[in-house]
Write a protein that holds these residues in place. Structure first.
Motif: not given
Length: 65
Positions: A2-15, A31-33, A35-43
């Motif tokens: 749940n929460g931010i970790l779950g949303e970031v994880g789901k986004a990265l898996i789909v990506l 959405v900015d929260e 997207a920020y962590y997804v972007e930091e992971t990609l960086k």
């Protein structure tokens, strides 16, 4: 998850699977929260990507290059 970790994880898996992901605002998170962590992971992994705002403060699309 749940929460931010779950949303970031789901986004990265789909990506990874589809090459792009649309991130939308949830009841709990902006959405900015997410997207920020997804972007930091990609960086961190030096991935090339684009971010496109589809709806201000509601929806963004991240695409791998």
């Amino acid at each position: 998850m749940n929460g931010i970790l779950g949303e970031v994880g789901k986004a990265l898996i789909v990506l990874q699977a589809e090459g792009e992901v649309v991130i939308e605002k949830t009841e709990e998170l902006f959405v900015d929260e997410i997207a920020y962590y997804v972007e930091e992971t990609l960086k961190g992994v030096k991935a090339e990507y684009n971010i496109e705002e589809l709806e201000p403060n509601m929806k963004v699309k991240i695409t791998l290059q």
